[in-house]
Design a protein around this motif. Structure first.
Motif, mmCIF file in Angstrom:
data_model
loop_
_atom_site.group_PDB
_atom_site.id
_atom_site.type_symbol
_atom_site.label_atom_id
_atom_site.label_comp_id
_atom_site.label_asym_id
_atom_site.label_seq_id
_atom_site.Cartn_x
_atom_site.Cartn_y
_atom_site.Cartn_z
ATOM 1 N N PRO A 1 30.406 -12.033 29.033
ATOM 2 C CA PRO A 1 31.467 -12.563 28.163
ATOM 3 C C PRO A 1 31.058 -12.540 26.695
ATOM 4 O O PRO A 1 29.882 -12.587 26.359
ATOM 5 C CB PRO A 1 31.645 -13.996 28.670
ATOM 6 C CG PRO A 1 30.328 -14.346 29.284
ATOM 7 C CD PRO A 1 29.808 -13.071 29.889
ATOM 8 N N ILE A 2 32.069 -12.474 25.827
ATOM 9 C CA ILE A 2 31.884 -12.632 24.391
ATOM 10 C C ILE A 2 32.652 -13.880 23.997
ATOM 11 O O ILE A 2 33.891 -13.907 24.063
ATOM 12 C CB ILE A 2 32.391 -11.414 23.609
ATOM 13 C CG1 ILE A 2 31.657 -10.142 24.050
ATOM 14 C CG2 ILE A 2 32.224 -11.625 22.110
ATOM 15 C CD1 ILE A 2 32.177 -8.870 23.384
ATOM 16 N N ARG A 3 31.924 -14.911 23.615
ATOM 17 C CA ARG A 3 32.536 -16.209 23.304
ATOM 18 C C ARG A 3 32.697 -16.363 21.794
ATOM 19 O O ARG A 3 31.835 -15.932 21.019
ATOM 20 C CB ARG A 3 31.691 -17.355 23.852
ATOM 21 C CG ARG A 3 31.611 -17.392 25.370
ATOM 22 C CD ARG A 3 30.712 -18.524 25.843
ATOM 23 N NE ARG A 3 30.733 -18.681 27.284
ATOM 24 C CZ ARG A 3 29.965 -18.020 28.132
ATOM 25 N NH1 ARG A 3 29.101 -17.128 27.667
ATOM 26 N NH2 ARG A 3 30.046 -18.213 29.441
ATOM 27 N N LYS B 1 36.028 -20.159 23.390
ATOM 28 C CA LYS B 1 36.880 -19.291 24.210
ATOM 29 C C LYS B 1 36.387 -17.846 24.160
ATOM 30 O O LYS B 1 35.554 -17.477 23.344
ATOM 31 C CB LYS B 1 38.332 -19.414 23.766
ATOM 32 C CG LYS B 1 38.880 -20.831 24.007
ATOM 33 C CD LYS B 1 40.373 -20.928 23.789
ATOM 34 C CE LYS B 1 40.865 -22.340 24.143
ATOM 35 N NZ LYS B 1 42.342 -22.470 24.034
ATOM 36 N N CYS B 2 36.945 -17.013 25.044
ATOM 37 C CA CYS B 2 36.417 -15.672 25.276
ATOM 38 C C CYS B 2 37.342 -14.569 24.782
ATOM 39 O O CYS B 2 38.565 -14.723 24.757
ATOM 40 C CB CYS B 2 36.168 -15.464 26.775
ATOM 41 S SG CYS B 2 34.633 -16.213 27.368
ATOM 42 N N ASP C 1 39.319 -11.478 25.554
ATOM 43 C CA ASP C 1 40.025 -11.289 26.814
ATOM 44 C C ASP C 1 41.024 -10.141 26.698
ATOM 45 O O ASP C 1 41.730 -10.013 25.692
ATOM 46 C CB ASP C 1 40.759 -12.607 27.133
ATOM 47 C CG ASP C 1 41.610 -12.542 28.389
ATOM 48 O OD1 ASP C 1 41.124 -12.984 29.444
ATOM 49 O OD2 ASP C 1 42.768 -12.078 28.293
ATOM 50 N N ASP D 1 40.813 -18.913 27.377
ATOM 51 C CA ASP D 1 39.817 -19.713 28.094
ATOM 52 C C ASP D 1 38.909 -18.805 28.914
ATOM 53 O O ASP D 1 39.387 -17.892 29.605
ATOM 54 C CB ASP D 1 40.503 -20.703 29.050
ATOM 55 C CG ASP D 1 41.216 -21.820 28.321
ATOM 56 O OD1 ASP D 1 40.785 -22.170 27.206
ATOM 57 O OD2 ASP D 1 42.212 -22.338 28.867
ATOM 58 N N CYS D 2 37.627 -19.073 28.885
ATOM 59 C CA CYS D 2 36.684 -18.252 29.639
ATOM 60 C C CYS D 2 36.867 -18.487 31.128
ATOM 61 O O CYS D 2 36.904 -19.638 31.594
ATOM 62 C CB CYS D 2 35.260 -18.596 29.229
ATOM 63 S SG CYS D 2 34.901 -18.241 27.492
ATOM 64 N N GLN E 1 37.170 -10.238 30.949
ATOM 65 C CA GLN E 1 36.341 -10.886 29.931
ATOM 66 C C GLN E 1 34.876 -10.453 30.015
ATOM 67 O O GLN E 1 34.013 -11.056 29.364
ATOM 68 C CB GLN E 1 36.437 -12.403 30.065
ATOM 69 C CG GLN E 1 37.829 -12.953 29.805
ATOM 70 C CD GLN E 1 37.898 -14.462 29.927
ATOM 71 O OE1 GLN E 1 36.918 -15.140 30.239
ATOM 72 N NE2 GLN E 1 39.084 -15.006 29.672
ATOM 73 N N ARG E 2 34.599 -9.423 30.780
ATOM 74 C CA ARG E 2 33.211 -8.963 30.901
ATOM 75 C C ARG E 2 33.060 -7.658 30.134
ATOM 76 O O ARG E 2 33.610 -6.630 30.503
ATOM 77 C CB ARG E 2 32.821 -8.816 32.375
ATOM 78 C CG ARG E 2 32.897 -10.152 33.133
ATOM 79 C CD ARG E 2 32.162 -10.130 34.447
ATOM 80 N NE ARG E 2 30.729 -9.980 34.285
ATOM 81 C CZ ARG E 2 29.893 -10.984 33.992
ATOM 82 N NH1 ARG E 2 30.362 -12.207 33.786
ATOM 83 N NH2 ARG E 2 28.610 -10.772 33.880
ATOM 84 N N TRP E 3 32.300 -7.762 29.058
ATOM 85 C CA TRP E 3 32.174 -6.671 28.097
ATOM 86 C C TRP E 3 30.762 -6.101 28.111
ATOM 87 O O TRP E 3 29.783 -6.835 28.253
ATOM 88 C CB TRP E 3 32.501 -7.172 26.689
ATOM 89 C CG TRP E 3 33.895 -7.690 26.561
ATOM 90 C CD1 TRP E 3 34.324 -8.969 26.786
ATOM 91 C CD2 TRP E 3 35.061 -6.938 26.186
ATOM 92 N NE1 TRP E 3 35.681 -9.064 26.580
ATOM 93 C CE2 TRP E 3 36.162 -7.834 26.207
ATOM 94 C CE3 TRP E 3 35.268 -5.613 25.838
ATOM 95 C CZ2 TRP E 3 37.458 -7.433 25.880
ATOM 96 C CZ3 TRP E 3 36.558 -5.201 25.512
ATOM 97 C CH2 TRP E 3 37.634 -6.108 25.537
ATOM 98 N N TRP F 1 30.574 -14.760 17.027
ATOM 99 C CA TRP F 1 30.673 -14.409 18.447
ATOM 100 C C TRP F 1 29.321 -14.519 19.129
ATOM 101 O O TRP F 1 28.286 -14.236 18.527
ATOM 102 C CB TRP F 1 31.221 -12.991 18.591
ATOM 103 C CG TRP F 1 32.514 -12.809 17.874
ATOM 104 C CD1 TRP F 1 32.704 -12.296 16.620
ATOM 105 C CD2 TRP F 1 33.806 -13.179 18.357
ATOM 106 N NE1 TRP F 1 34.028 -12.326 16.289
ATOM 107 C CE2 TRP F 1 34.736 -12.852 17.332
ATOM 108 C CE3 TRP F 1 34.270 -13.754 19.528
ATOM 109 C CZ2 TRP F 1 36.112 -13.076 17.470
ATOM 110 C CZ3 TRP F 1 35.633 -13.973 19.670
ATOM 111 C CH2 TRP F 1 36.527 -13.649 18.662
#
Length: 410
Positions: A288-290, A295-296, A298, A314-315, A321-323, A407
């Motif tokens: 994830p990138i928060r 939050k992520c 998306d 929201d994560c 959300q997986r980068w 980030w």
């Protein structure tokens, strides 16, 4: 078993590299995943007995003088002027001496010093390149941490100066690019000055570049002070998308620093704590990138179609959300790339998901300041309107340092 100091240094180096190359934030329990994000490709913490030479599997020692810059030193072999101190440092020492009747371009040499490089042993192409060092002081001193392109045909093959300091500027270091048509005094670069008159010789500092396709960003102690792209070269050739090797040296005198004078005290030392090169490849499956409000980043509706908006949400740990942050400059999810819509470079250009094309609107650099920058536009990934609500569209905007542009990967 490693010494406690070596372990501490390795952990600090790993944390620093993770913070810069992958913008990793607070420590997490998922150590294995975070470790996979930042891959160490070269590291030397200079552990060894006092007086011993550097690791010959990593470094070679250059010898002789340098007429090109009219430097005054003779670079010696072995451990005479480059040796470990037994406390986890490499010490490069410049002395006013000539113990072996060395001959230089100007006659009998007056000084000795050392220059090391990784040519034939290690080259880097992209990643986070850093050294933690304490520089010498005094008129005529010229320490440097830099890279040359391979095969060497200077200036056409390129030079990346990560850190240079000249003794008459004790508070300032310089980062510079040299290439065809912009070499020597015509190099493209900038300086970084410590506040309140502090001198770089008073303490250790970390000098680094974050290097990606068509982008190089310089920092000191994590503070970014310049970013260069092909747009800065005025149509001249960008020669930095290929392998380079590392160099450490301490020169004495030369055109730029001038010669030592009566105020210069010898010996002087460049003390190197560590050198490392890391890449920012994420683990298989991504991470994830928060950002703002935790939050992520998306992909809206987890939709892999071209043109799907990229937003804040929201994560939730889903594939949307997986980068994967790649050393090729791309940021990918669902098999496609983070893309600036319409190849835009203006403030407010939105970002979306799109087939990976290799275009400049799909290249990104994660900096020491935790910005995600599109080098073509020289702008930051930004949460529109600083709005933390679910579904807020992401865009690019001039880098402000605001929380909506910070980030954390992983």
């Amino acid at each position: 078993m490693p010494s406690s100091r070596r372990l501490r240094t390795w952990l600090l180096a790993a944390l620093s590299a993770a913070l810069v190359a992958s913008a990793v934030g607070p420590a997490r329990a998922d150590v294995e995943a975070d470790a996979a994000i930042t891959a160490v490709t070269f590291s030397d913490t200079f552990d060894g007995a006092a007086g011993s030479a550097v690791d010959s599997s990593k470094w070679q020692i250059e010898t002789g003088d340098n007429v090109n810059n009219h430097e005054r030193q003779y670079y010696t072999a072995g451990n005479r002027n480059a040796a470990l101190d037994g406390q986890g440092h490499l010490v490069i020492t410049a002395r006013r001496e000539n113990p072996a009747n060395y001959q230089c371009w100007y006659g009998t040499c007056q000084y000795t010093s050392a220059r090391l490089n990784t040519s034939g042993k290690f080259t880097a192409q992209y990643g986070h390149v850093e050294a933690r060092m304490k520089v010498p002081r005094g008129q005529g001193m010229w320490p440097a941490f830099w890279m040359l392109g391979t095969p060497v045909n200077w200036p056409d093959s390129g030079e990346i100066d990560i850190m240079e300091n000249v003794g008459f500027e004790p508070s300032t270091v310089h980062g510079t690019l040299h290439g065809p048509g912009y070499s020597g005094s015509g190099g493209i670069g900038a300086g970084y000055t410590l506040p309140n008159g502090q001198a770089f010789a008073d303490a250790f500092h970390t000098f680094a570049v974050d290097w990606a396709p068509d982008s190089i960003t310089w920092s000191v102690d994590g503070n970014v002070y310049q970013r260069r792209t092909p747009a800065d070269l005025g149509g001249r050739q960008w020669v930095f998308n290929k392998p380079f090797f590392l160099i450490l040296n301490l020169a004495v005198g030369g055109y730029w620093p001038g010669d030592p004078d009566g105020s210069t005290v010898f010996p002087q030392q460049l003390v190197v704590d560590h050198v490392s090169v890391t890449t920012a490849d994420s683990p298989t499956g991504g991470a994830p990138i928060r950002g703002l409000a935790g939050k992520c980043v998306d992909v809206a509706g987890a939709n892999p179609a071209n043109g799907t908006p990229v937003q804040l949400y929201d994560c939730n740990g889903t594939a949307a959300q997986r980068w994967t942050v790649g050393s090729d400059g791309t940021i990918r999810a669902l098999g496609k790339c983070l893309d600036v819509t319409g190849n835009g470079t203006a403030d407010g250009s939105t970002v979306q998901l799109w087939d990976c094309t290799g275009g400049p609107n799909q290249r990104w650099t994660v900096t020491a300041a935790r910005d995600i920058v599109n080098p073509q536009a020289d702008k930051c990934l930004d949460v529109t309107g600083n709005n933390s609500a679910n579904g807020t569209r992401l865009q690019i905007w001039s880098c402000t340092g605001g929380a909506n542009q910070k980030w954390t990967v992983g």
